[in-house]
Design an enzyme around this catalytic site. Structure first.
Site, PDB file in Angstrom:
ATOM      1  N   CYS A  93       0.857  -1.192   0.000  1.00  0.00           N
ATOM      2  CA  CYS A  93       0.000   0.000   0.000  1.00  0.00           C
ATOM      3  C   CYS A  93       0.886   1.234   0.000  1.00  0.00           C
ATOM      4  CB  CYS A  93      -0.894  -0.007   1.244  1.00  0.00           C
ATOM      5  SG  CYS A  93      -2.011   1.401   1.367  1.00  0.00           S
ATOM      6  N   HIS A 132      -9.185  -3.606  -1.717  1.00  0.00           N
ATOM      7  CA  HIS A 132      -8.142  -2.866  -1.006  1.00  0.00           C
ATOM      8  C   HIS A 132      -8.456  -1.364  -0.999  1.00  0.00           C
ATOM      9  CE1 HIS A 132      -3.813  -2.028   0.076  1.00  0.00           C
ATOM     10  NE2 HIS A 132      -4.190  -0.871  -0.419  1.00  0.00           N
ATOM     11  N   GLU A 133      -8.786  -0.836  -2.171  1.00  0.00           N
ATOM     12  CA  GLU A 133      -9.033   0.616  -2.265  1.00  0.00           C
ATOM     13  C   GLU A 133     -10.303   1.019  -1.522  1.00  0.00           C
ATOM     14  OE1 GLU A 133      -6.674   2.475  -3.064  1.00  0.00           O
ATOM     15  OE2 GLU A 133      -5.468   0.890  -3.962  1.00  0.00           O
ATOM     16  N   HIS A 169     -10.119   1.647   2.206  1.00  0.00           N
ATOM     17  CA  HIS A 169      -9.675   2.984   2.630  1.00  0.00           C
ATOM     18  C   HIS A 169     -10.860   3.906   2.919  1.00  0.00           C
ATOM     19  CE1 HIS A 169      -5.326   2.756   2.245  1.00  0.00           C
ATOM     20  NE2 HIS A 169      -5.455   2.164   1.063  1.00  0.00           N
TER      21      HIS A 169
END
Length: 177
Positions: free
Chosen positions: A99, A141-142, A145
Site C-alpha cells: 500500500c 483494497h481501495e 480505505h
C-alpha cells in the site's frame, strides 16, 4: 498535481468517508486527474481519496503493467464513486498486498475471490462489474480505505507481514512503495 500520500498512523486514514453528492464538476474532475497523476508517480495499482487527505468515497485504480506487481494482469483504469461491493461467493484467496500508505511493507491478506462492484463514474453514470482475481483484490483494497481500514488490519497471521525488500528481494526497492 502530485499530492503527498498519507502514511499509516495518520488519523485521517481511519475515518469513514463522506458520500459524493455532486458529479461532473470541475473540482471533481481535477481531483480525479490529480489522483491518477499521484498514483502513477508512485507506481500504485490504485488510490483512494482519503490517502491524499480528501474524505470522500472516491477510488481510482487500473494499469497495463505495474512494477510493484509484475505478475499481475492488467486492470482497466477506473473511477469508482460511492462504491458498494457484493461478494459473488464465500470463496476467498490469500495474496500479498502492499500500500502506498504503508510504504516498504507487504502482507498476506485474505480477500473475496469474486465480487460485484457498483457505484458511479465521475459523470454520475452507474457502474456495475463482476470481477475476480487481482482486479477484485484491488477494488477491495481501495474501498477499504473509504471505511478507515488499512490492509495490515486484515492480516490474519502477522508472520506473513514484513518489509518488501526482505520478503521480495527480486523487486526493485526504488519501484516499490
Amino acid at each position: 498535481m502530485i499530492n503527498p500520500i498519507l502514511k499509516m498512523g495518520d488519523p485521517r486514514l481511519l475515518k469513514v468517508s463522506d458520500v459524493i453528492q455532486e458529479f461532473d464538476t470541475p473540482a471533481l474532475h481535477q481531483l480525479i486527474a490529480d489522483m491518477f497523476e499521484t498514483m502513477q508517480h508512485a507506481n500504485g495499482a490504485g488510490l483512494a481519496a482519503p490517502q491524499i487527505g480528501i474524505n470522500l468515497q472516491l477510488v481510482i485504480f487500473g494499469f497495463k503493467q505495474n512494477p510493484r506487481y509484475p505478475d499481475a494482469p492488467n486492470v482497466p483504469e477506473t473511477v469508482l464513486i460511492n462504491p458498494v461491493l457484493t461478494p459473488l461467493s464465500d470463496e476467498t484467496d490469500d495474496a500479498w498486498e502492499g500500500c502506498l500508505s504503508v510504504p516498504g511493507m507487504r502482507g498476506l491478506v485474505p480477500r473475496w475471490s469474486r465480487l460485484r462492484y457498483e457505484g458511479f463514474d465521475q459523470y454520475g453514470q452507474k457502474i456495475s462489474r463482476d470481477v475476480d482475481g487481482f482486479h477484485a483484490r484491488v477494488v477491495q483494497h481501495e474501498t477499504d480505505h473509504l471505511n478507515g481500514v488499512l490492509y495490515p488490519m486484515r492480516i490474519k497471521d502477522l508472520t506473513k507481514f514484513g518489509f518488501t525488500e526482505v520478503l521480495f528481494p527480486e523487486l526493485d526497492p526504488g519501484e516499490d512503495d
